[in-house]
Structure formats: C-alpha cells, structure tokens
Design a protein around this motif. Sequence first.
Motif, PDB file in Angstrom:
ATOM      1  N   ASP A   1       1.179  -1.234   0.277  1.00 45.71           N
ATOM      2  CA  ASP A   1       0.371  -0.168   0.286  1.00 45.71           C
ATOM      3  C   ASP A   1       1.158   0.720   0.282  1.00 45.71           C
ATOM      4  N   SER A   2       2.392   0.570   0.376  1.00 47.73           N
ATOM      5  CA  SER A   2       3.278   2.656   0.579  1.00 47.73           C
ATOM      6  C   SER A   2       3.379   2.602  -0.640  1.00 47.73           C
ATOM      7  N   GLY A   3       3.432   1.323  -1.951  1.00 49.32           N
ATOM      8  CA  GLY A   3       3.916   1.787  -3.244  1.00 49.32           C
ATOM      9  C   GLY A   3       5.232   1.878  -3.003  1.00 49.32           C
ATOM     10  N   THR A   4       5.885   0.815  -2.397  1.00 44.67           N
ATOM     11  CA  THR A   4       7.241   1.144  -2.598  1.00 44.67           C
ATOM     12  C   THR A   4       8.096  -0.766  -2.617  1.00 44.67           C
ATOM     13  N   ALA A   5       7.397  -1.254  -2.537  1.00 45.63           N
ATOM     14  CA  ALA A   5       7.821  -2.488  -2.537  1.00 45.63           C
ATOM     15  C   ALA A   5       7.343  -3.550  -3.278  1.00 45.63           C
ATOM     16  N   PRO A   6       9.073  -3.666  -4.181  1.00 46.12           N
ATOM     17  CA  PRO A   6       8.347  -3.873  -5.789  1.00 46.12           C
ATOM     18  C   PRO A   6       8.099  -5.906  -5.701  1.00 46.12           C
ATOM     19  N   ASP A   7       7.349  -5.859  -6.662  1.00 45.23           N
ATOM     20  CA  ASP A   7       6.343  -7.651  -7.381  1.00 45.23           C
ATOM     21  C   ASP A   7       7.383  -8.432  -6.227  1.00 45.23           C
ATOM     22  N   ARG A   8       6.764  -9.361  -6.369  1.00 43.09           N
ATOM     23  CA  ARG A   8       7.593 -10.379  -5.702  1.00 43.09           C
ATOM     24  C   ARG A   8       8.203 -10.735  -4.516  1.00 43.09           C
ATOM     25  N   SER A   9       8.156  -9.458  -3.914  1.00 48.67           N
ATOM     26  CA  SER A   9       8.415  -9.406  -3.038  1.00 48.67           C
ATOM     27  C   SER A   9       9.029 -10.540  -1.755  1.00 48.67           C
ATOM     28  N   VAL A  10       9.170 -11.422  -0.962  1.00 49.52           N
ATOM     29  CA  VAL A  10       9.046 -12.383   0.111  1.00 49.52           C
ATOM     30  C   VAL A  10       9.281 -11.859   1.505  1.00 49.52           C
ATOM     31  N   LEU A  11       8.611 -12.050   2.678  1.00 43.35           N
ATOM     32  CA  LEU A  11       8.572 -11.673   3.338  1.00 43.35           C
ATOM     33  C   LEU A  11       8.869 -12.902   3.681  1.00 43.35           C
ATOM     34  N   ARG A  12      10.264 -12.783   5.089  1.00 47.31           N
ATOM     35  CA  ARG A  12      10.082 -14.929   5.939  1.00 47.31           C
ATOM     36  C   ARG A  12      10.190 -13.942   7.238  1.00 47.31           C
ATOM     37  N   ALA A  13       9.873 -14.637   8.354  1.00 47.03           N
ATOM     38  CA  ALA A  13       9.841 -14.356   9.993  1.00 47.03           C
ATOM     39  C   ALA A  13       9.336 -15.811  10.677  1.00 47.03           C
ATOM     40  N   ASP A  14      10.301 -15.546  11.586  1.00 50.04           N
ATOM     41  CA  ASP A  14      10.786 -16.602  12.902  1.00 50.04           C
ATOM     42  C   ASP A  14       9.838 -16.582  13.316  1.00 50.04           C
ATOM     43  N   HIS A  15       9.378 -15.905  13.654  1.00 44.72           N
ATOM     44  CA  HIS A  15       7.953 -15.651  15.237  1.00 44.72           C
ATOM     45  C   HIS A  15       7.053 -14.556  14.251  1.00 44.72           C
ATOM     46  N   GLN A  16       5.653 -14.968  14.525  1.00 41.63           N
ATOM     47  CA  GLN A  16       3.956 -14.138  14.382  1.00 41.63           C
ATOM     48  C   GLN A  16       3.710 -13.973  15.976  1.00 41.63           C
ATOM     49  N   THR A  17       3.180 -12.828  16.372  1.00 45.40           N
ATOM     50  CA  THR A  17       2.377 -12.599  17.203  1.00 45.40           C
ATOM     51  C   THR A  17       1.400 -12.943  16.577  1.00 45.40           C
ATOM     52  N   ALA A  18       0.778 -12.483  15.427  1.00 46.02           N
ATOM     53  CA  ALA A  18      -0.747 -12.520  15.162  1.00 46.02           C
ATOM     54  C   ALA A  18      -0.853 -13.403  14.570  1.00 46.02           C
ATOM     55  N   GLY A  19      -0.242 -14.816  13.861  1.00 48.87           N
ATOM     56  CA  GLY A  19      -0.293 -14.870  12.889  1.00 48.87           C
ATOM     57  C   GLY A  19      -1.643 -15.167  11.825  1.00 48.87           C
ATOM     58  N   ARG A  20      -2.203 -15.025  10.944  1.00 52.88           N
ATOM     59  CA  ARG A  20      -3.236 -15.236  11.020  1.00 52.88           C
ATOM     60  C   ARG A  20      -4.199 -16.242  10.076  1.00 52.88           C
ATOM     61  N   GLY A  21      -5.086 -17.130   9.945  1.00 51.53           N
ATOM     62  CA  GLY A  21      -5.340 -18.330   9.543  1.00 51.53           C
ATOM     63  C   GLY A  21      -6.863 -17.698   8.348  1.00 51.53           C
ATOM     64  N   ARG A  22      -7.832 -18.324   7.810  1.00 50.07           N
ATOM     65  CA  ARG A  22      -8.345 -17.809   7.004  1.00 50.07           C
ATOM     66  C   ARG A  22      -9.884 -17.031   7.904  1.00 50.07           C
ATOM     67  N   LEU A  23     -10.648 -16.785   7.314  1.00 50.84           N
ATOM     68  CA  LEU A  23     -11.723 -16.258   8.663  1.00 50.84           C
ATOM     69  C   LEU A  23     -11.164 -15.830   9.786  1.00 50.84           C
ATOM     70  N   ASP A  24     -10.298 -14.595   9.916  1.00 51.84           N
ATOM     71  CA  ASP A  24     -10.183 -14.346  10.841  1.00 51.84           C
ATOM     72  C   ASP A  24      -9.548 -15.628  12.205  1.00 51.84           C
ATOM     73  N   ARG A  25      -9.272 -17.109  11.336  1.00 51.36           N
ATOM     74  CA  ARG A  25      -8.487 -17.794  13.081  1.00 51.36           C
ATOM     75  C   ARG A  25      -6.708 -16.977  12.397  1.00 51.36           C
ATOM     76  N   ARG A  26      -6.439 -18.373  14.210  1.00 47.53           N
ATOM     77  CA  ARG A  26      -4.872 -18.252  13.494  1.00 47.53           C
ATOM     78  C   ARG A  26      -4.342 -18.591  13.478  1.00 47.53           C
ATOM     79  N   TRP A  27      -3.084 -18.975  13.223  1.00 45.94           N
ATOM     80  CA  TRP A  27      -1.919 -19.264  12.763  1.00 45.94           C
ATOM     81  C   TRP A  27      -1.153 -19.778  14.044  1.00 45.94           C
ATOM     82  N   ASP A  28      -0.316 -20.489  14.575  1.00 47.09           N
ATOM     83  CA  ASP A  28       0.507 -20.502  15.610  1.00 47.09           C
ATOM     84  C   ASP A  28       1.703 -21.596  15.037  1.00 47.09           C
TER      85      ASP A  28
END
Length: 230
Positions: A19-46
């Motif tokens: 949304d900020s307009g600065t991300a290149p196409d096909r950018s990939v982001l990986r995290a070691d840890h998520q504190t609010a990982g999301r599943g579908r329909l507002d579920r969590r991913w742990d």
Amino acid sequence: MWEVIETGSTNADLLAWADSGTAPDRSVLRADHQTAGRGRLDRRWDAPRGANLLASILFLEPPSVPTMLTQAVGRAALDSIETVAERDLTGRLALKWPNDLLLEGRKLSGVLAQRSVRTGAVVVGLGLNIAWAPEGAASLQHDLGLEVTPDALLDELLRHLDGLLRAPDLMARYRARLSTLGSRVRVELPAGGVLEGVATDIDADGRLLVDDGTAVVALDVGDIVHLRPA
Ligand code: BT5
C-alpha cells in the motif's frame, strides 16, 4: 527476500508495504515468529519461534483469476517437500481444496491470500509445519523425519513456484494432487448452513463443484471436511 525475527503477521506487513507503493513485485517476507499469525476467516495460525516456515509473497499485478496464485503456492509447497525428502510422496501428501496441504489426512500447511483494497495487489502467505505442529496436525520433522531449515525450504518453494507460474498446465498439476476431488465432503458454508455431497470438479475460477444429489453447487469459500472416498 526479507527476513524478520518477529512481527505480527507477514501478510499484514507485506500488504502495508504494498500500500505504501514502494514494495517490488514478488517481494518475499519470512518471519521466525509471528505474534498475530492469521488463518482464514479471522482464525489464528500458531507456531513457536523459529520452528516452522512462515512467509508471504507479494503479487503487485495479480492475474484475472487470482486463485491460480494460491494453487501455485500450494503445489509449490508440496513439490518443495518432495524435493527435500528426495522421494515421491503421492498417496501420503496431498492438497485439500482450496489450499491446505495434508500429510496422511492431517494439516501440514495452510495458505492465506489477501487482497489490498487500495491497490488490488495480492499477498499469498503460507505457514508450513517443520519442527512443530499443534495437536492433530502434522510436521515434517515428526511425521517424515525431515530436517530442513525454514530458509532452505522457502528457497525450494520459490524455485518451484517460478516454474509453476510459467507452466501452461498449472491447473492440471494442482488437480493431480488434490485429494478433495472425488471425495465425499461436508461443507460449512460461510453464510451458515451445511452442504454434503461429492466434490466433482474445480471450475476455471478455482471454485469447488459439489454434487449433493439434487444439484451441483459451486463454492467460492468454505471449510470442507473430507468424509470418505465416494
Ligand atoms: C490457514 O487458515 O490455513 C492459513 C494459514 C496461513 C498462515 C500464514 S503464516 C504466514 C502468513 N502470515 C499470516 O499471518 N498468515 C500467513 P485456516 O484454514 O483458517 O486454518 C487455521 C486453523 O488451523 C486454526 O483455526 C487452527 O485450528 C489450525 N492451526 C493453527 N496453527 C496451525 C498449524 N501450525 N498447523 C496446523 N493447523 C494449525
């Protein structure tokens, strides 16, 4: 590719960046840890810190049928596991519509696609259990004895994804490992209610066609339970 130690959700980060307009196409982001990982329909991913693959990929100009992106990511995840395992896992490792990966019927991986309202960009996020799984789910380490780092698995996945997105037979490759086809399914409809029938096909828009004996219903989103082979 970007890597972070900890964040709320890699999907949310990548969407904000798009949304900020600065991300290149096909950018990939990986995290070691998520504190609010999301599943579908507002579920969590742990996932505990460092244990599993948690990553998102940005598509600035998604195709007219964006489900092909999630199909490609699901199939790429399956292919990357077989590459690391150095064996064909047909019969054990399968896709479940729309994009889960199941190992012997238990969930190993989930995909969440989200679209930016502002730009139309699509972010496809994937969680894949390597060293940890919640009760009832599967992990590569425990169920296949596979040792692989999240980084190495992601590299393989992205390599397969590149090929799949250029493949003329992506849909055929997706369907080839989709255990949902031909299964008796029970579908909890997002609007409420339950549909039971046989999953007969996927249409060109990626919708699941379910024959309940009286009509064939096309499903966009739904949580399906595989009952038994039809
Ligand atoms: C999914 O949702 O399967 C999509 C998961 C996508 C997660 C990735 S991680 C990177 C990126 N950033 C995000 O914030 N999300 C994406 P769904 O089909 O709704 O499944 C969620 C359900 O799976 C939960 O309600 C739990 O029951 C279960 N679950 C949670 N963590 C799990 C895990 N590690 N393995 C198996 N099942 C899990």
